[in-house]
Design an enzyme around this catalytic site. Structure first.
Site, mmCIF file in Angstrom:
data_model
loop_
_atom_site.group_PDB
_atom_site.id
_atom_site.type_symbol
_atom_site.label_atom_id
_atom_site.label_comp_id
_atom_site.label_asym_id
_atom_site.label_seq_id
_atom_site.Cartn_x
_atom_site.Cartn_y
_atom_site.Cartn_z
ATOM 1 N N ARG A 158 6.909 -9.334 -5.293
ATOM 2 C CA ARG A 158 5.720 -9.411 -6.151
ATOM 3 C C ARG A 158 5.655 -8.176 -7.032
ATOM 4 O O ARG A 158 5.151 -7.129 -6.599
ATOM 5 C CB ARG A 158 4.459 -9.464 -5.279
ATOM 6 C CG ARG A 158 4.184 -10.847 -4.716
ATOM 7 C CD ARG A 158 2.879 -10.857 -3.957
ATOM 8 N NE ARG A 158 2.954 -10.016 -2.775
ATOM 9 C CZ ARG A 158 3.376 -10.452 -1.592
ATOM 10 N NH1 ARG A 158 3.732 -11.694 -1.414
ATOM 11 N NH2 ARG A 158 3.434 -9.613 -0.559
ATOM 12 N N ILE A 193 -0.267 13.082 8.907
ATOM 13 C CA ILE A 193 -0.095 14.272 9.760
ATOM 14 C C ILE A 193 1.410 14.479 9.995
ATOM 15 O O ILE A 193 2.078 13.566 10.472
ATOM 16 C CB ILE A 193 -0.779 14.098 11.138
ATOM 17 C CG1 ILE A 193 -2.241 13.680 10.989
ATOM 18 C CG2 ILE A 193 -0.655 15.371 11.966
ATOM 19 C CD1 ILE A 193 -2.911 13.327 12.314
ATOM 20 N N LYS A 233 7.297 1.851 11.977
ATOM 21 C CA LYS A 233 7.214 2.236 13.411
ATOM 22 C C LYS A 233 7.661 1.117 14.336
ATOM 23 O O LYS A 233 8.308 1.367 15.351
ATOM 24 C CB LYS A 233 5.797 2.703 13.771
ATOM 25 C CG LYS A 233 4.663 1.746 13.389
ATOM 26 C CD LYS A 233 3.982 2.135 12.101
ATOM 27 C CE LYS A 233 3.182 0.985 11.544
ATOM 28 N NZ LYS A 233 1.920 1.344 10.996
ATOM 29 N N VAL A 239 4.498 7.678 12.082
ATOM 30 C CA VAL A 239 3.526 8.060 13.110
ATOM 31 C C VAL A 239 2.404 8.915 12.508
ATOM 32 O O VAL A 239 2.668 9.926 11.860
ATOM 33 C CB VAL A 239 4.202 8.879 14.248
ATOM 34 C CG1 VAL A 239 3.205 9.211 15.344
ATOM 35 C CG2 VAL A 239 5.393 8.128 14.819
ATOM 36 N N LYS A 287 4.022 3.772 17.979
ATOM 37 C CA LYS A 287 4.010 5.191 17.581
ATOM 38 C C LYS A 287 4.203 6.097 18.790
ATOM 39 O O LYS A 287 4.901 7.113 18.722
ATOM 40 C CB LYS A 287 2.693 5.502 16.866
ATOM 41 C CG LYS A 287 2.572 4.786 15.526
ATOM 42 C CD LYS A 287 1.146 4.828 15.015
ATOM 43 C CE LYS A 287 1.008 4.185 13.657
ATOM 44 N NZ LYS A 287 -0.393 3.933 13.289
ATOM 45 N N THR A 309 0.835 -1.210 0.000
ATOM 46 C CA THR A 309 0.000 0.000 0.000
ATOM 47 C C THR A 309 0.869 1.260 0.000
ATOM 48 O O THR A 309 0.663 2.169 -0.806
ATOM 49 C CB THR A 309 -0.885 0.004 1.272
ATOM 50 O OG1 THR A 309 -1.614 -1.216 1.313
ATOM 51 C CG2 THR A 309 -1.853 1.163 1.280
ATOM 52 N N VAL A 310 1.859 1.306 0.879
ATOM 53 C CA VAL A 310 2.637 2.540 1.026
ATOM 54 C C VAL A 310 3.630 2.710 -0.131
ATOM 55 O O VAL A 310 3.745 3.795 -0.713
ATOM 56 C CB VAL A 310 3.378 2.560 2.386
ATOM 57 C CG1 VAL A 310 4.116 3.869 2.565
ATOM 58 C CG2 VAL A 310 2.403 2.340 3.532
ATOM 59 N N GLY A 339 -3.476 4.576 5.141
ATOM 60 C CA GLY A 339 -3.915 4.548 3.746
ATOM 61 C C GLY A 339 -2.788 5.000 2.834
ATOM 62 O O GLY A 339 -1.821 5.639 3.268
ATOM 63 N N GLY A 353 -6.687 -1.280 3.278
ATOM 64 C CA GLY A 353 -5.235 -1.100 3.446
ATOM 65 C C GLY A 353 -4.866 -0.325 4.691
ATOM 66 O O GLY A 353 -3.756 0.199 4.794
HETATM 67 N N1 HSE Z 1 -2.350 0.068 10.869
HETATM 68 C C1 HSE Z 1 -1.971 1.434 11.019
HETATM 69 C C2 HSE Z 1 -3.196 2.223 11.453
HETATM 70 C C3 HSE Z 1 -1.433 1.961 9.715
HETATM 71 O O1 HSE Z 1 -4.309 1.718 11.304
HETATM 72 O O2 HSE Z 1 -3.052 3.324 11.961
HETATM 73 C C4 HSE Z 1 -0.817 3.323 9.801
HETATM 74 O O3 HSE Z 1 0.286 3.341 10.646
#
Ligand code: HSE
Length: 460
Positions: free
Chosen positions: A71, A160, A129, A156, A229, A38-39, A326, A211
């Site tokens: 992948r 933001i 993290k 974190v 975090k 995703t990232v 996300g 995601g």
């Molecule tokens: N699984 C984490 C969340 C993803 O839902 O905040 C972002 O760090």
């Protein structure tokens, strides 16, 4: 480069070569992106979509030379010049890589790969993290030894820019405490359960599809992700080493619709918070469901949104809000870190940056308090037999323990013989509350396990 009145130069690297016919160093900064989930996918998309705007900000081209993945993702339409491989160690040793973007998550092999990359002089951008909270002290030391930097804004609160806020924007302050909704999945689950009455498992499944959730979603549900975090935030806020193993952590699994409703009747919302507080005795690091007054802005942060409230001695309280998970939001933070490093490469001697990794040049050894030493208000729910004197017994135990009651409410009977009693208390040391609750639990008229949820007013 233009000469402005007063004799100052302003730089425009694009025109530098043209004006002075010089061989300016305008080579692109070269990235290896490790992980195409995703990232990683989001970061690649963003670097492509906003390439012109980013170049205008940095004055320098950013080129992706390598992608590390097991992948391949044809949907990302990578140029043929990008070398794709599953051999991450080999990628980070390549000479045509200046910055390694680690967005695969997990501790191994990320730790080994980042260490190897730093040995080869590569700067690191990471969203990891867990890795930083658990091994950050060693990693930051290695970064210093190798004169490279590790940038971690995306680790974190998703999009933001809270690390930048704490490390730079609030640098004039002594931070007293911070409290944050720092797990998007957990907040999404609690919000959907409260607003739409949806089942826990059903919402969690949707968070995974979107995601938001960790590869192992128990990290979200049990508060481990938030604790990772919080560890990072607390280090930057107070200038202390990363101490994940000392965070008191409780997840959202035991929050019931019944308690959400009773809390609301009393003017509170239940949010899953990470709290770091400086006290005279030491630092509290805790993650747990928390009742907060419903008129606090942070109480109204719903869905996958995150928010961090920071209380600092000069500025007072400030609140930061945005998407906590996300592809787009996390990629926004990753790419902002890349931009910072590109600027450091251009404008500083070794590119290692000018801001201390954990915000302070000198870290302090302030003690971290155990759970028993922490102080907080409480919401207590007891199921008691409907008999004369029950309330008196309970309140006597609390008052003998020196615990001050802020509100008490008898709820409508749920079963034939049992009445729920809800009590809110003023802040009290947890050890005192433990002792009082074990006495109450032992009363023969009390049935089932007493529910306790911590309560914070967040107003000073
Ligand atoms: N699984 C984490 C969340 C993803 O839902 O905040 C972002 O760090």
């Amino acid at each position: 480069m233009t000469l402005e009145s007063g004799g100052f130069f302003s730089y425009d690297l694009g025109s530098c070569k043209k004006l002075f016919n010089l061989e300016c160093d305008v080579k692109p900064v070269r990235l290896a992106i490790l992980g195409l989930g995703t990232v990683g996918g989001g970061a690649l998309k963003l670097l492509k979509e906003n390439a012109a705007e980013i170049k205008r900000r940095t004055g320098r081209e950013i080129e992706i030379t390598h992608v590390g993945t097991r992948r391949p993702r044809p949907d990302l339409d990578l140029p043929e010049s990008v070398k794709q491989s599953a051999d991450l160690m080999d990628i980070v040793r390549q000479p045509d890589v200046d910055v390694v973007v680690e967005v695969m998550g997990g501790i191994h092999p990320a730790y080994e790969v980042i260490m190897e990359a730093m040995k080869h002089g590569k700067h690191i951008v990471t969203a990891n993290k867990a890795l930083l909270a658990e091994h950050g002290n060693e990693l930051f030391k290695a970064a210093e030894d190798n004169a490279v930097q590790i940038a971690y804004e995306a680790a974190v609160a998703g999009g933001i820019p809270i690390i930048k806020v704490i490390r730079e924007g609030l640098a004039a302050n002594k931070i007293e405490w911070l409290a944050g909704i720092i797990n998007g999945t957990g907040n999404f689950i609690l919000s959907e359960m409260r607003e739409k009455g949806r089942a826990f498992e059903d919402v969690l499944k949707e968070a995974q599809e979107l995601g938001y959730a960790e590869a192992d979603p128990t990290f979200d549900v049990e508060g481990i992700d938030a604790a990772h975090k919080l560890t990072i935030l607390a280090s930057c806020a107070f200038g202390i080493p990363l101490q994940f193993d000392k965070v008191f952590t409780e997840g959202i699994g035991k929050v019931t619709a019944q308690d959400v409703k009773y809390a609301e009747d009393l003017g509170f919302r239940i949010k899953h918070l990470g709290i770091a507080r400086r006290t005279d005795a030491g630092i509290e690091l805790r993650v747990h469901p928390t009742l907060i007054p419903d008129d606090q802005l942070i109480a109204n942060v719903n869905g996958v949104k995150n928010a961090v409230l920071v209380q600092a001695n000069a500025v007072g309280p400030t609140l930061y809000y945005g998407a906590g998970a996300g592809a787009g939001p996390t990629a926004s933070a990753v790419v902002a870190d890349v931009v910072d490093i590109v600027r450091d490469i251009i404008y500083t001697e070794d590119g290692a940056g000018t801001i201390p990794q954990l915000a302070f040049e000198a870290l302090s050894d302030l003690p971290i308090l155990s759970r028993e030493q922490m102080t907080t208000g409480y919401y207590i729910r007891i199921n008691a037999e409907d008999q004369m004197g029950v309330l008196a017994d309970v309140t006597t135990i609390l008052s003998r323990a020196g615990i001050s009651i802020d509100a008490i409410m008898q709820q409508p009977r749920l079963s034939k013989d049992l009445i729920p009693i809800v009590i809110l208390t003023d802040p009290v040391k947890e050890s005192k509350m433990d002792a009082a609750l074990s006495q109450i639990q032992a009363l023969p008229v009390i049935h089932g396990e007493i529910v306790r949820i911590r309560l914070e007013s967040l107003d000073n």
